[in-house]
Design a protein around this motif. Structure first.
Motif, PDB file in Angstrom:
ATOM      1  N   ILE A  79       0.227  -1.068  -0.298  1.00 56.41           N
ATOM      2  CA  ILE A  79       0.033   0.095  -0.005  1.00 56.41           C
ATOM      3  C   ILE A  79       0.694   1.331   0.091  1.00 56.41           C
ATOM      4  CG2 ILE A  79      -0.691   0.323   2.336  1.00 56.41           C
ATOM      5  CD1 ILE A  79      -3.340   1.210   2.047  1.00 56.41           C
ATOM      6  N   GLU A  80       1.848   1.598   0.670  1.00 59.62           N
ATOM      7  CA  GLU A  80       3.135   2.628   0.768  1.00 59.62           C
ATOM      8  C   GLU A  80       3.862   2.349  -0.715  1.00 59.62           C
ATOM      9  OE1 GLU A  80       2.992   5.042   2.523  1.00 59.62           O
ATOM     10  OE2 GLU A  80       1.080   3.700   4.517  1.00 59.62           O
ATOM     11  N   ASN A  81       4.178   1.700  -1.306  1.00 65.00           N
ATOM     12  CA  ASN A  81       4.650   1.438  -1.822  1.00 65.00           C
ATOM     13  C   ASN A  81       4.077   1.857  -3.762  1.00 65.00           C
ATOM     14  OD1 ASN A  81       6.939   0.681  -1.110  1.00 65.00           O
ATOM     15  ND2 ASN A  81       6.065  -1.898  -1.787  1.00 65.00           N
ATOM     16  N   MET A  82       2.446   1.942  -3.443  1.00 60.44           N
ATOM     17  CA  MET A  82       1.410   2.233  -5.106  1.00 60.44           C
ATOM     18  C   MET A  82       1.627   3.709  -5.287  1.00 60.44           C
ATOM     19  SD  MET A  82      -1.450  -0.211  -3.867  1.00 60.44           S
ATOM     20  CE  MET A  82      -1.730  -1.647  -4.323  1.00 60.44           C
ATOM     21  N   SER A  83       1.548   4.433  -6.458  1.00 54.88           N
ATOM     22  CA  SER A  83       1.135   5.605  -6.212  1.00 54.88           C
ATOM     23  C   SER A  83       0.494   6.667  -5.802  1.00 54.88           C
ATOM     24  CB  SER A  83       1.442   6.161  -8.038  1.00 54.88           C
ATOM     25  OG  SER A  83       0.619   4.887  -8.486  1.00 54.88           O
ATOM     26  N   ASN A  84      -0.141   7.627  -5.930  1.00 56.37           N
ATOM     27  CA  ASN A  84      -1.897   7.770  -4.482  1.00 56.37           C
ATOM     28  C   ASN A  84      -2.861   7.384  -5.954  1.00 56.37           C
ATOM     29  OD1 ASN A  84      -3.018   8.946  -2.675  1.00 56.37           O
ATOM     30  ND2 ASN A  84      -3.727  10.699  -4.168  1.00 56.37           N
ATOM     31  N   THR A  85      -2.538   7.716  -7.681  1.00 54.37           N
ATOM     32  CA  THR A  85      -3.925   7.339  -8.633  1.00 54.37           C
ATOM     33  C   THR A  85      -3.836   5.961  -8.122  1.00 54.37           C
ATOM     34  OG1 THR A  85      -3.046   8.766  -9.890  1.00 54.37           O
ATOM     35  CG2 THR A  85      -4.552   6.736 -10.703  1.00 54.37           C
ATOM     36  N   VAL A  86      -3.395   5.077  -8.226  1.00 55.66           N
ATOM     37  CA  VAL A  86      -3.447   3.164  -8.180  1.00 55.66           C
ATOM     38  C   VAL A  86      -4.041   2.604  -6.787  1.00 55.66           C
ATOM     39  CG1 VAL A  86      -1.753   0.983  -8.045  1.00 55.66           C
ATOM     40  CG2 VAL A  86      -1.425   3.148  -9.799  1.00 55.66           C
ATOM     41  N   ARG A  87      -3.537   3.591  -5.292  1.00 57.39           N
ATOM     42  CA  ARG A  87      -4.014   3.639  -4.134  1.00 57.39           C
ATOM     43  C   ARG A  87      -5.544   3.937  -4.743  1.00 57.39           C
ATOM     44  NH1 ARG A  87       0.597   4.655  -0.870  1.00 57.39           N
ATOM     45  NH2 ARG A  87      -0.515   6.912  -0.818  1.00 57.39           N
ATOM     46  N   GLN A  88      -5.858   4.815  -5.266  1.00 53.68           N
ATOM     47  CA  GLN A  88      -7.287   5.158  -5.139  1.00 53.68           C
ATOM     48  C   GLN A  88      -7.690   4.229  -5.920  1.00 53.68           C
ATOM     49  OE1 GLN A  88      -6.958   9.263  -6.847  1.00 53.68           O
ATOM     50  NE2 GLN A  88      -7.839   9.908  -4.316  1.00 53.68           N
ATOM     51  N   LEU A  89      -7.406   3.801  -7.406  1.00 61.17           N
ATOM     52  CA  LEU A  89      -7.697   2.170  -8.232  1.00 61.17           C
ATOM     53  C   LEU A  89      -8.188   1.862  -6.751  1.00 61.17           C
ATOM     54  CD1 LEU A  89      -6.042   2.819 -10.932  1.00 61.17           C
ATOM     55  CD2 LEU A  89      -8.578   3.754 -10.644  1.00 61.17           C
ATOM     56  N   ARG A  99      -6.113   5.542   3.373  1.00 59.89           N
ATOM     57  CA  ARG A  99      -4.659   6.216   3.090  1.00 59.89           C
ATOM     58  C   ARG A  99      -4.953   7.104   1.982  1.00 59.89           C
ATOM     59  NH1 ARG A  99      -1.136   8.541   2.433  1.00 59.89           N
ATOM     60  NH2 ARG A  99       1.572   7.431   2.482  1.00 59.89           N
ATOM     61  N   ALA A 100      -5.943   6.633   0.941  1.00 60.63           N
ATOM     62  CA  ALA A 100      -6.393   6.835  -0.298  1.00 60.63           C
ATOM     63  C   ALA A 100      -6.797   7.959  -0.177  1.00 60.63           C
ATOM     64  CB  ALA A 100      -6.643   5.985  -1.379  1.00 60.63           C
ATOM     65  N   GLY A 101      -6.822   9.149   0.737  1.00 60.77           N
ATOM     66  CA  GLY A 101      -7.725  10.238   0.449  1.00 60.77           C
ATOM     67  C   GLY A 101      -9.804  10.104   0.249  1.00 60.77           C
ATOM     68  N   LEU A 102      -9.799   8.496   0.264  1.00 65.58           N
ATOM     69  CA  LEU A 102     -11.444   8.573  -0.404  1.00 65.58           C
ATOM     70  C   LEU A 102     -11.991   8.678   1.130  1.00 65.58           C
ATOM     71  CD1 LEU A 102     -11.000   6.223  -3.373  1.00 65.58           C
ATOM     72  CD2 LEU A 102     -11.227   8.917  -3.119  1.00 65.58           C
ATOM     73  N   THR A 103     -12.407   9.491   1.266  1.00 64.24           N
ATOM     74  CA  THR A 103     -13.116   9.093   2.867  1.00 64.24           C
ATOM     75  C   THR A 103     -14.000   9.489   3.363  1.00 64.24           C
ATOM     76  OG1 THR A 103     -12.277  11.113   4.343  1.00 64.24           O
ATOM     77  CG2 THR A 103     -10.043  10.008   4.245  1.00 64.24           C
ATOM     78  N   ASN A 104     -14.774  10.356   2.305  1.00 62.37           N
ATOM     79  CA  ASN A 104     -16.508  10.073   2.285  1.00 62.37           C
ATOM     80  C   ASN A 104     -17.432   9.004   2.947  1.00 62.37           C
ATOM     81  OD1 ASN A 104     -15.653  13.095   3.186  1.00 62.37           O
ATOM     82  ND2 ASN A 104     -16.093  13.580   0.092  1.00 62.37           N
ATOM     83  N   GLY A 105     -16.877   8.034   1.850  1.00 62.49           N
ATOM     84  CA  GLY A 105     -17.767   7.198   2.007  1.00 62.49           C
ATOM     85  C   GLY A 105     -17.730   5.882   3.024  1.00 62.49           C
ATOM     86  N   ILE A 106     -16.355   6.045   4.109  1.00 62.59           N
ATOM     87  CA  ILE A 106     -16.103   5.454   5.283  1.00 62.59           C
ATOM     88  C   ILE A 106     -17.394   5.103   6.726  1.00 62.59           C
ATOM     89  CG2 ILE A 106     -14.759   5.681   7.174  1.00 62.59           C
ATOM     90  CD1 ILE A 106     -12.909   4.889   5.668  1.00 62.59           C
ATOM     91  N   ASN A 107     -18.464   6.233   6.714  1.00 59.74           N
ATOM     92  CA  ASN A 107     -19.631   6.168   7.305  1.00 59.74           C
ATOM     93  C   ASN A 107     -20.254   4.827   6.721  1.00 59.74           C
ATOM     94  OD1 ASN A 107     -20.095   7.317   5.069  1.00 59.74           O
ATOM     95  ND2 ASN A 107     -21.810   8.231   5.986  1.00 59.74           N
TER      96      ASN A 107
END
Lengths: 259, 258
Positions: free
Chosen positions: B107-117, B162-170
């Motif tokens: 997870i830490e080795n991924m680029s942010n775009t790939v991490r989001q995908l 970690r990917a910054g997609l946090t609004n959907g966490i709930n």
């Protein structure tokens, strides 16, 4: 450049909308249209976006708000009693899209992420349309509801990403699916007359059942020339029974599109 | 002030998790059946999700530390998680759960775009697993998915955080609760209340339960007016299933208030 600017403005507007309390609520959850209300709203916004070839920031904000409400309604109404593995797969995919829609402002900030999202939702919508063909009536209804949300998201996300090449085929597939739903999932109605009729009186009880099993009732009761109840309008009774069924949504979407 | 409070809460959550994970790691080789569930996956999820739901940033060092705890836990339990995924009947759920269990190490080795995908893919896997577990009827099928759900949801929460997609966490937590409720309901053992009376002694009562896998559980015997604990018998009978972990996780997940 211009498109980027519009996207930038929209991103701010979407982000602001996300901060509004109750942003994920259905547009008109308190009205009588049931789950079909936000589904129809989402479909008609997507239709306008498709026809105009672009989305205004206000349309994106409104679309995200309404579509997350529609998906929430879908999850609450349907997923607890999913009919079969095929419907489970489609509804699982719709649930993932629902979560992603809450992060749509972040997704559309990243071009690759937005394009991949548009592709994925398109695959989910196509999967739903294919699965619809091979399942029974109740599962058809559940899959139909999911598809009725997934297709508008596909149309809007692809337009938002500037992918307008395949939109007409996708829109045509969505229209065909809604027509199939109207043909396949019409509520069935029965009438029951008074077993011991009273001369000079009419008493008929009507019962309409939607594909999801929900029912609506109506009564014709006339004494002499005076109506005490009724006359029942069967079309309205069918729509009432189908308020949480894809049939009512399909009829209203097609009507809203002038089909 | 709020930030400091949030950081302290996260640190406290992590402290609990950190003390649990080594114990679980030691326990891992003990039994292949139960070890994947021995981690305090719920503690990890509550720590990360609590931070994000409280408005914490994806870039906070404390969140990264929490995500690393998830990675470490998955690494330590990887063999068991994969063993359980292979029992899942749905090819789609089996494949995606297995793949994300392997991917999380990078997870830490991924680029942010790939991490989001990848975070979106992981979310799709968890919602699919939830849809299946609410649909399938045979207890064995439910249990096989139930064993994998805790790690899978921990991966999803960590990935989206970690990917910054946090609004959907709930909504992710809502799905996790929904899936656990299905596990608890569908793996409820069959129970019978028993009673016995010996001459000269007060009448004694207890619950006897049988889980789908044939394991039996019996509550403590009590004397009237006390009532025996059905939950105790259920817990003992289902000790080798995914149900006890789901039962204990539910109040902690609900406490997040999503």
């Amino acid at each position: 450049m211009g498109r980027k600017l519009v996207r930038g403005i929209a991103a701010v507007a979407v982000a602001s909308a996300m901060l509004l309390p109750g942003a994920a609520q259905p547009a008109r959850a308190d009205t009588d249209g049931g789950i079909s209300d936000p589904i129809v709203d989402a479909a008609l916004i997507a239709w306008n976006v498709y026809r105009s070839g672009g989305a205004t920031p206000e349309q994106i904000v409104e679309f995200v708000r309404i579509v997350t409400g529609a998906l929430t309604g879908l999850e609450n109404e349907v997923i607890a009693h999913v009919d079969g593995i095929e419907a489970a797969e489609v509804l699982g995919q719709a649930a993932a899209v629902r979560i992603d829609m809450l992060d749509y402002h972040a997704i559309r900030d990243n071009e690759i992420l937005l394009e991949t999202f548009a592709l994925d939702v398109g695959h989910y919508a196509q999967n739903a349309a294919s699965k619809y063909e091979v399942v029974g009536r109740k599962a058809k209804d559940q899959i139909g509801l999911a598809a009725q949300v997934l297709y508008p998201i596909t149309l809007t996300a692809r337009t938002d990403a500037g992918w307008t090449g395949g939109l007409s085929e996708i829109e045509a597939r969505y229209r065909d699916l809604n027509r199939a739903i109207v043909a396949d999932l019409e509520p069935t109605c029965r009438s029951f007359s008074d077993p011991e009729p009273i001369p000079g009186q009419i008493f008929i009880r009507y019962e309409c059942e939607a594909a999801n099993g929900e029912k609506a009732y109506g009564i014709d009761h006339m004494v002499g020339n005076t109506w005490h109840s009724g006359p029942v309008n069967l079309e309205e009774l069918k729509l009432e029974a189908a308020r949480n069924s894809s049939w009512a949504a399909a009829r209203r979407i097609l009507a809203g599109q002038g089909q | 002030m709020r930030h400091r409070l949030r950081t302290c809460l996260l640190a406290a959550g992590l402290a609990v998790v950190v003390t649990v994970v080594p114990t679980a790691a030691q326990a891992a080789p003990r039994t292949g059946q139960a070890s994947a569930m021995a981690f305090d996956w719920t503690g990890l999820v509550v720590a990360v999700a609590g931070h994000l739901l409280g408005g914490g940033s994806s870039e906070d060092p404390s969140l990264r530390e929490a995500v690393q705890q998830v990675v470490a836990a998955v690494e330590a339990a990887k063999a068991d998680i994969i063993a359980h995924t292979e029992l899942i009947a749905s090819a789609e759920v089996q494949a995606c759960a297995r793949q994300h269990t392997i991917d999380v190490a990078d997870i830490e080795n991924m680029s942010n775009t790939v991490r989001q995908l990848w975070a979106r893919d992981a979310t799709g896997c968890a919602t699919l697993a939830t849809a299946y577990v609410t649909t399938v009827q045979t207890p064995q099928a439910v249990d096989n998915i139930g064993h994998v759900l805790p790690a899978l949801f921990a991966i999803v929460v960590a990935a989206r955080g970690r990917a910054g997609l946090t609004n959907g966490i709930n909504l992710v937590i809502q799905d996790q609760i929904r899936s656990y409720e299905a596990v608890v309901a569908k793996l409820t053992p069959t129970c019978v209340k028993r009673g016995a009376k010996e001459p000269g002694f007060p009448r004694e009562k207890w619950w006897e339960c049988v889980a789908y896998n044939g394991d039996r559980g019996e509550s403590a015997w009590v004397v009237a007016p006390a009532e025996p604990s059905r939950a105790q018998a259920e817990h003992i009978a289902t000790r080798n299933t995914s149900r006890p972990a789901a039962v204990s996780a539910l109040p902690r997940l609900r406490s997040l208030g999503v």
